[in-house]
Design an enzyme around this catalytic site. Sequence first.
Site, short mmCIF file in Angstrom:
data_model
loop_
_atom_site.label_atom_id
_atom_site.label_comp_id
_atom_site.label_asym_id
_atom_site.label_seq_id
_atom_site.Cartn_x
_atom_site.Cartn_y
_atom_site.Cartn_z
N HIS A 1 47.13 74.56 18.52
CA HIS A 1 48.07 73.64 18.43
C HIS A 1 49.44 74.45 18.71
O HIS A 1 50.67 73.88 18.12
CB HIS A 1 48.02 72.58 16.95
N SER A 2 49.58 75.12 19.61
CA SER A 2 50.75 75.76 19.80
C SER A 2 51.78 75.39 20.47
O SER A 2 51.66 74.51 21.77
CB SER A 2 50.49 77.18 20.54
N ASN A 3 53.19 75.12 20.09
CA ASN A 3 54.25 74.70 20.72
C ASN A 3 54.56 75.63 21.75
O ASN A 3 55.05 75.14 22.85
CB ASN A 3 55.35 74.62 19.61
N CYS B 1 52.50 77.35 23.72
CA CYS B 1 51.66 77.13 24.95
C CYS B 1 51.94 75.60 25.58
O CYS B 1 51.85 75.51 26.76
CB CYS B 1 50.04 76.91 24.27
#
Length: 357
Positions: free
Chosen positions: A89-91, A93
């Site tokens: 759930h990386s911002n 990425c």
Amino acid sequence: MRVLRSAGSGPALDRLKAIGRTRLATVPTPLLPAPGLADHLGTRARISIKADDCTGLGLGGNKVRKLEYELDPARLQGVSHLVTAGGPHSNHCRVTAAAAARLGLGCTLVVNGEPEDPGRGNARLHRLLGARIVTVGERGERGAAMEDEANRIAGAGGKALVVPIGASTARGAMGYVHAVMEMRDQIGSGNAPPWIFTSSSSGGTLGGLILGCAILDWRARLVAVSADEPAATIRETATGLAVAAARLPGREPDPQKDLSGADPGAGRGDMDLADRVLETADAVTVTDRFVGAGYGIPTPEGEEATRLFGARAGVILDPVYTAKAAAALVARLRDGTISAGDHAVFLHTGGHPALFR
Ligand SMILES: *Cc1c(COP(=O)(O)O)cnc(C)c1O
């Protein structure tokens, strides 16, 4: 570059303008007053929100400014793909995938772990943005997997630019020098410097804030609130990034000197700036008291701050980063550390998709 010009001049600023940047962010972001929040908390301090959740690209947040420098046009020469890594759930990425799409490049995201539901939150957005997703089991496997992807792309006749995790490099930190210049313009150099609260994890945002304040010789009181790491780690990383970023401008590539270990960028002006950077870094408050049980695990203080910011200021916080930073601001308003006549600026670093996972 309008902001850079209006913010002042001097050797440090001149050299700053020479660093390559690809425009991706909608800036300047607004500085929004939050008088209802101050009233509700019974403080006569002024509260403002620096809305970097509104940097635009791929739903915005602090990663957009960092990527502008990481994706220096000179570094994009011949590049066909961006490769980066993060959690499911990386911002970072999400914004990297959006930048790749905007720039007409392919994108591979190396993600450690499977999202519970790939149809929700950032996991959904990673896919909507057209990224190829490579899943690895552990954080420690991400570096090698990024290299493998870059080699695979090269083998197919392309060229990958590997963007380090969080874009928290000296180059990426430069994005937050701009944010400082915007805030100084928005607040006015004639007014007392504010408190500036930010969420912090990999230290790039804080590093840029430190360098920006040092360049402008602006005595804003920086408070960095950890989302995960020990305070000492954040201080050390951010200081290192600020020092390295201060050396970036004007540094001509010279492999000979680099090999001999000499620092080709260190002139008299650099020494003065380096001293100011260290002085500014020493004055920063870094706290890890609001992390709670760990990264991404909500805290009661964070949830209360989220309700306050929502209901009293119309500002939506995320549970992973900004809720905890806002909890630190609320605590310092309540205990009187920030008092009548002070101006507290909350840097909203984004992260909204975490609300929908
Ligand atoms: C990445 C991120 C941060 C932390 O920024 P660093 O530069 O890594 O310290 C804070 N808030 C949000 C919403 C983020 O995505």
